[in-house]
Design an enzyme around this catalytic site. Structure first.
Site, PDB file in Angstrom:
ATOM      1  N   HIS A 133       0.864  -1.181   0.000  1.00 15.69           N
ATOM      2  CA  HIS A 133       0.000   0.000   0.000  1.00 15.69           C
ATOM      3  C   HIS A 133       0.904   1.235   0.000  1.00 15.69           C
ATOM      4  O   HIS A 133       1.814   1.351   0.832  1.00 15.69           O
ATOM      5  CB  HIS A 133      -0.902  -0.043   1.237  1.00 15.69           C
TER       6      HIS A 133
ATOM      7  N   TYR B 104      -6.563   9.080   0.789  1.00 13.45           N
ATOM      8  CA  TYR B 104      -6.748   9.692   2.107  1.00 13.45           C
ATOM      9  C   TYR B 104      -5.564  10.598   2.386  1.00 13.45           C
ATOM     10  O   TYR B 104      -4.477  10.416   1.796  1.00 13.45           O
ATOM     11  CB  TYR B 104      -6.913   8.629   3.215  1.00 13.45           C
TER      12      TYR B 104
ATOM     13  N   ASP C  99     -28.886 -20.346  16.861  1.00 18.24           N
ATOM     14  CA  ASP C  99     -30.245 -20.909  16.925  1.00 18.24           C
ATOM     15  C   ASP C  99     -30.363 -21.929  15.814  1.00 18.24           C
ATOM     16  O   ASP C  99     -29.856 -21.737  14.722  1.00 18.24           O
ATOM     17  CB  ASP C  99     -31.334 -19.830  16.902  1.00 18.24           C
TER      18      ASP C  99
HETATM   19  P1  FAD Z   1       2.310  -5.479  13.212  1.00 22.89           P
HETATM   20  O1  FAD Z   1       2.453  -4.070  13.566  1.00 22.89           O
HETATM   21  O2  FAD Z   1       2.801  -5.866  11.857  1.00 22.89           O
HETATM   22  O3  FAD Z   1       3.038  -6.331  14.308  1.00 22.89           O
HETATM   23  C1  FAD Z   1       3.271  -7.712  14.182  1.00 22.89           C
HETATM   24  C2  FAD Z   1       4.604  -8.033  14.775  1.00 22.89           C
HETATM   25  O4  FAD Z   1       4.760  -9.440  14.823  1.00 22.89           O
HETATM   26  C3  FAD Z   1       5.752  -7.488  13.961  1.00 22.89           C
HETATM   27  O5  FAD Z   1       6.477  -6.545  14.693  1.00 22.89           O
HETATM   28  C4  FAD Z   1       6.561  -8.708  13.638  1.00 22.89           C
HETATM   29  O6  FAD Z   1       7.942  -8.487  13.624  1.00 22.89           O
HETATM   30  C5  FAD Z   1       6.144  -9.692  14.699  1.00 22.89           C
HETATM   31  N1  FAD Z   1       6.357 -11.071  14.267  1.00 22.89           N
HETATM   32  C6  FAD Z   1       5.949 -11.631  13.130  1.00 22.89           C
HETATM   33  N2  FAD Z   1       6.388 -12.886  13.038  1.00 22.89           N
HETATM   34  C7  FAD Z   1       7.086 -13.134  14.157  1.00 22.89           C
HETATM   35  C8  FAD Z   1       7.788 -14.261  14.630  1.00 22.89           C
HETATM   36  N3  FAD Z   1       7.883 -15.401  13.936  1.00 22.89           N
HETATM   37  N4  FAD Z   1       8.369 -14.171  15.842  1.00 22.89           N
HETATM   38  C9  FAD Z   1       8.284 -13.033  16.576  1.00 22.89           C
HETATM   39  N5  FAD Z   1       7.656 -11.934  16.140  1.00 22.89           N
HETATM   40  C10 FAD Z   1       7.046 -11.987  14.953  1.00 22.89           C
HETATM   41  N6  FAD Z   1      -4.284   1.469   9.894  1.00 22.89           N
HETATM   42  C11 FAD Z   1      -5.074   2.443  10.379  1.00 22.89           C
HETATM   43  O7  FAD Z   1      -5.915   2.170  11.217  1.00 22.89           O
HETATM   44  N7  FAD Z   1      -4.966   3.730   9.971  1.00 22.89           N
HETATM   45  C12 FAD Z   1      -4.061   4.101   9.027  1.00 22.89           C
HETATM   46  O8  FAD Z   1      -3.959   5.269   8.669  1.00 22.89           O
HETATM   47  C13 FAD Z   1      -3.250   3.094   8.477  1.00 22.89           C
HETATM   48  N8  FAD Z   1      -2.397   3.417   7.499  1.00 22.89           N
HETATM   49  C14 FAD Z   1      -1.561   2.481   7.009  1.00 22.89           C
HETATM   50  C15 FAD Z   1      -0.655   2.850   6.021  1.00 22.89           C
HETATM   51  C16 FAD Z   1       0.249   1.952   5.550  1.00 22.89           C
HETATM   52  C17 FAD Z   1       1.223   2.379   4.517  1.00 22.89           C
HETATM   53  C18 FAD Z   1       0.217   0.619   6.020  1.00 22.89           C
HETATM   54  C19 FAD Z   1       1.160  -0.404   5.514  1.00 22.89           C
HETATM   55  C20 FAD Z   1      -0.716   0.226   6.972  1.00 22.89           C
HETATM   56  C21 FAD Z   1      -1.624   1.138   7.467  1.00 22.89           C
HETATM   57  N9  FAD Z   1      -2.573   0.799   8.419  1.00 22.89           N
HETATM   58  C22 FAD Z   1      -3.374   1.762   8.940  1.00 22.89           C
HETATM   59  C23 FAD Z   1      -2.745  -0.600   8.854  1.00 22.89           C
HETATM   60  C24 FAD Z   1      -2.056  -0.841  10.195  1.00 22.89           C
HETATM   61  O9  FAD Z   1      -0.777  -0.319  10.151  1.00 22.89           O
HETATM   62  C25 FAD Z   1      -1.943  -2.324  10.506  1.00 22.89           C
HETATM   63  O10 FAD Z   1      -3.136  -2.970  10.196  1.00 22.89           O
HETATM   64  C26 FAD Z   1      -1.618  -2.560  11.983  1.00 22.89           C
HETATM   65  O11 FAD Z   1      -0.507  -1.786  12.337  1.00 22.89           O
HETATM   66  C27 FAD Z   1      -1.323  -4.018  12.262  1.00 22.89           C
HETATM   67  O12 FAD Z   1      -0.891  -4.163  13.588  1.00 22.89           O
HETATM   68  P2  FAD Z   1      -0.435  -5.581  14.150  1.00 22.89           P
HETATM   69  O13 FAD Z   1      -0.097  -5.417  15.550  1.00 22.89           O
HETATM   70  O14 FAD Z   1      -1.455  -6.582  13.787  1.00 22.89           O
HETATM   71  O15 FAD Z   1       0.823  -5.999  13.259  1.00 22.89           O
END
Ligand code: FAD
Length: 813
Positions: free
Chosen positions: A227, A258, A539
């Protein structure tokens, strides 16, 4: 490294941190967080999300999660080292008539969900965002409580607060490499630094979720998607600005864009490019792993659009540009809950920052207390059918969601991709009749039949207009009347069917169901299954085939959700639950002439005395061995007739041929819904779900408190003793030509009383019908209310229900 923990949380993004924080508040200690990268910022999406928060959502639950996230981020924001919560409000701007109309619908949703929002004009927009070009704008949807947040800073602070309480240990730069599952339970997590024993594991690994799921043998159907986001150099028009955000955050959905302010600069993100999915295995494991190289060719059109909306940006260079990665799912919803088949393995995936705070709260409740405080059916991990785990399917549907993320989506909108996955044996006959197929759980189900257009001659019911007329045909009304006046054939093959057998089957179902299960062999019982809090988890109907043999039938789309609930509570021994959905096709033959039709094909006695209402028998119909169940969701005389699929075509043909002289009509899902609503039958997911109990839903008749212990009984006793505070009511609109779609707010003056759970036309009673919960003060027949729909208020009044055949004479004749 800590070798044992009460819970291991995988991932230090907003979801993992928020869940840890809420568990800490619920008193949990001895928690471990494992993160493959550094903390903080983390490697995942949270580190670089620009943090815009738009709370409105068509789903009440999703909107609630965002409302809770706002509350949480505001609270945590008070503890962060730098400002991290900016409650600047939001604008969704409309440059087209269609969008401006849709904003009125959203205002309705906001009133229903308790979120303050208003429509404003260009002058007000200009006041809020002076550098925005408003010349071509019609209106904007303004939510003053929306915000922008620094999610990484909030995450870090929640972890710090957990550590200060001694509740959480964090292992950063520690990757999870394996998950040990034994006897259907999670036992431990293997990491690059060692093994941690735990009975509870939360997968909050964001875009890496499917890889973690695979380690536990659990499918997590999401796809990481690129994205694009761009931040400009300072704009001369904002020179001297000191606040990080002063302007509301903005969505321009018609151009898939946005925008947000970054002090003197501006940023924008675009969905206006072909979807760019990425294989989980191909995501790099390095700092800023979720940021890939910028591909300017995918932003070319958006630059032009952004410069049109913000001319100041055209003169500024780019300070930062990247392709971020975040998760998309086949239905755009998050994936939450305990995985079926692996107890203790919890998943909170595909969650936006907007909802992360709320998701942390419900996950903590669910893990610690066994139930979340709101209904999460739309996000339930157990909603996916087997085909939904295939990468091709996940990708095709998720790509579609990416393209349509800002489109105006009608509630009955059909996906154009990955269709014809599951068809009933009657499909060819239905296609020949001009069926308009809608999809549910992969099944192709006729919604109406073009061949029934001939029944429209002389029809006098109202024809829908505008939004309500989309994905609709007046033929639905004709099919409704054909069923009421003659007889209809309904394809019910998609119904989910489970066999529950074994020496413990009766005791198990008695514990799960609120109604009496110990009934004579051959009886059919409608029942709810409740949560411990008395909410309606499912249900369904249960048919008793033997002392230790039962058949459970439930709706197709939520079948696996119900199955997971049954399996999660089944004892280790003495009960076997088998999903036999694919072993039977089914035709509902319903209408006043149903008996004549079916009897002509059967030597069995189908008279009322010989085959009573709510009984089931194995009989032959036209030479086909079938299970006939005398029940009807349409509220008419008739049977659900189940047969092995290989007999299906013959079954359809013999019924069709015998029905000719009775004026039989093939009837689709459109009429199925209007018939059930006219008869007052509740639909799970609309009138009933876990936030409602049977007493307020008008299902007290199916609760037998005296039968002995069952899940939810104590809660129901207490509810009964205290008395309910609201009741499900039937409303009829003063103007029968007004067609509502559901979710519209119900008003008494300026006070919102509730919202519409389902609405449809009662074609045989000649009324526009809406159901909704009202406080007891208003739950009285004759009470006048108003329903808001697309900017207009429509008079309605509470009516005694059901409107059709209140004495059940048609069913029992
Ligand atoms: P993450 O932040 O990805 O955290 C997951 C973590 O798990 C990572 O740090 C990773 O290293 C760790 N992990 C993975 N595998 C392992 C492993 N095997 N062992 C140990 N650790 C592991 N959302 C909004 O609401 N508003 C916005 O304006 C918005 N803008 C966005 C713009 C962009 C460009 C992008 C890319 C995303 C945007 N989002 C936005 C979406 C939002 O950023 C994500 O949906 C959200 O941050 C996901 O959070 P999370 O905690 O699920 O995942």
């Amino acid at each position: 490294m800590q070798e044992q923990a009460r819970i291991v949380i995988i991932g230090g993004g907003i979801v993992g941190c928020s869940t840890a924080y809420h568990l800490m508040k619920l008193g949990w200690r001895d928690m471990v967080m494992v993160e493959q990268g550094p903390l903080f910022p983390n490697w995942g999406s949270t580190s670089h999300a620009p943090g815009l928060m738009f709370q409105h959502n068509n789903s009440k639950s999703v909107c609630q999660l965002a409302q809770w996230a706002i509350e949480l981020y505001k609270e945590i924001g008070a503890h962060t080292p730098v400002a991290s919560f900016f409650q600047v409000g939001s604008l969704e701007i409309a440059a087209t008539r269609e969008r401006a109309e849709d904003l009125k619908r959203k205002i309705g949703n906001c009133r229903s969900w308790g979120l303050e929002a208003q429509l404003i004009g260009p002058t007000e927009m200009k006041r809020l965002v002076p550098i925005m070009n408003v010349d071509d704008l019609i209106s904007a949807f303004y939510v003053p409580s929306d915000a922008d947040v620094k999610a990484a800073v909030l995450s870090e602070t929640m972890v710090r607060l957990c550590k200060e309480k001694g509740a959480l240990t964090v292992h950063e730069r520690t990757a999870v490499t394996g998950i040990e599952v034994e006897g259907g339970r999670v036992r431990s997590v293997t990491t690059t630094q060692g093994r941690i024993k735990a009975d509870v594991v939360l997968c909050a690994a964001g875009i890496w979720g499917p890889a973690i799921g695979k380690m536990a043998g659990v499918g997590i159907p999401l796809t990481p998607m690129q994205h694009l986001y761009v931040r400009t150099e300072p704009l001369k028009e904002l020179k001297g600005e000191t606040l990080e955000l002063r302007h509301p955050v903005i969505r321009e959905q018609d151009r898939d864009l946005y925008y947000r302010q970054h002090t003197e600069a501006y940023g924008f993100g675009s969905y206006r490019h072909d979807p760019l999915p990425v294989n989980v295995e191909d995501i790099p494991r390095r700092d800023n792993a979720a940021m890939l190289a910028f591909t300017p060719e995918h932003m070319a059109e958006s630059f032009k659009d952004a410069h049109h909306r913000f001319p100041a940006m055209a003169a500024a260079g780019m300070a930062q540009s990247f392709n971020g990665l975040f998760s998309f799912t086949p239905d755009l919803q998050s994936i939450l809950g305990e995985a079926r088949g692996v107890r203790g393995f919890w998943v909170a995936e595909a969650v936006w920052v907007t909802h992360g705070g709320g998701v942390g709260r419900v996950m903590a409740e669910w893990i610690a207390e066994g139930l979340p405080s709101i209904d999460l059916r739309e996000m339930d991990i157990n909603r996916f059918h087997p085909h939904a785990y295939e990468r091709g399917y996940i990708r095709a549907r998720s790509n579609r969601q990416y393209v349509e993320v800002y489109d105006i989506i009608h509630p009955l909108e059909q996906s154009g991709v990955m269709r014809n996955l599951r068809v009933s044996p009657f499909h060819s006959r239905q296609a020949a009749l001009g069926a308009e197929f809608f999809e549910s759980a992969g099944w192709e189900r006729p919604q109406w039949f073009k061949s029934n257009e001939q029944l429209l001659a002389g029809a006098a019911f109202p024809v829908r207009k505008g939004w309500a007329a989309k994905n609709w045909s007046p033929v639905i009304g004709a099919e409704h009347l054909a069923c009421r006046e003659r007889v209809g054939m309904f394809d019910l093959t998609a119904f989910a069917k489970f066999e529950v057998t074994g020496p413990g089957a009766l005791a198990f179902l008695q514990r799960m169901a609120a109604n009496q299960m110990d009934r004579p062999i051959g009886s059919v019982t409608y029942t709810a299954m409740l949560t411990e809090r008395g909410g309606i988890k499912c249900d369904l109907t249960v048919t008793r085939w033997g002392a230790e043999r039962f058949w459970v039938v439930t709706g197709g789309s939520m079948g696996l959700h119900d199955l997971a609930w049954l399996r999660a509570h089944a004892p280790a021994e003495g009960v076997e639950i088998r999903d036999v959905t694919s072993a039977y096709c089914c035709i509902g033959v319903w209408g006043p002439r149903a008996r004549e039709l079916v009897q002509a094909l059967s030597e069995d006695d189908l008279s009322n005395a010989g085959f009573g209402y709510l009984t089931a028998r194995r009989i032959f119909v036209g030479g086909v061995p079938v299970i006939a169940v005398r029940i009807s969701y349409a509220g008419e005389l008739g049977w659900e007739i189940y047969a092995p699929p290989e007999y299906g075509l013959r079954l359809w043909d013999v019924l069709w041929a015998a029905g000719e002289k009775h004026g039989v009509a093939a009837v689709g899902g459109g009429a199925f819904d209007s018939l059930r609503l006219e008869k007052g039958y509740r639909l799970w997911g609309a009138e009933i779900h876990t936030e409602y109990n049977p007493y307020e839903a008008g299902l007290g008749f199916a609760v037998i408190l005296e039968k002995g212990e069952f899940m939810g009984r104590e809660a129901l006793r207490a509810i009964k003793a205290a008395g309910v505070k609201r009741r499900l009511c039937c409303l009829t609109l003063a103007d029968p030509s007004v067609a509502l779609m559901g979710k519209e707010p119900i008003f008494d003056g300026e006070r919102v009383l509730g919202y519409v759970t389902s609405a449809n036309c009662g074609y045989s009673v000649g009324k526009s019908i809406a159901y909704g919960y009202l406080p007891l003060t208003h739950a009285v027949a004759g009470t006048a209310v108003e329903v808001y729909y697309f900017g207009e208020r429509h008079a309605a009044h509470v009516t005694k229900e059901p409107l059709y055949d209140p004495a059940n004479e048609k069913l029992k004749m």
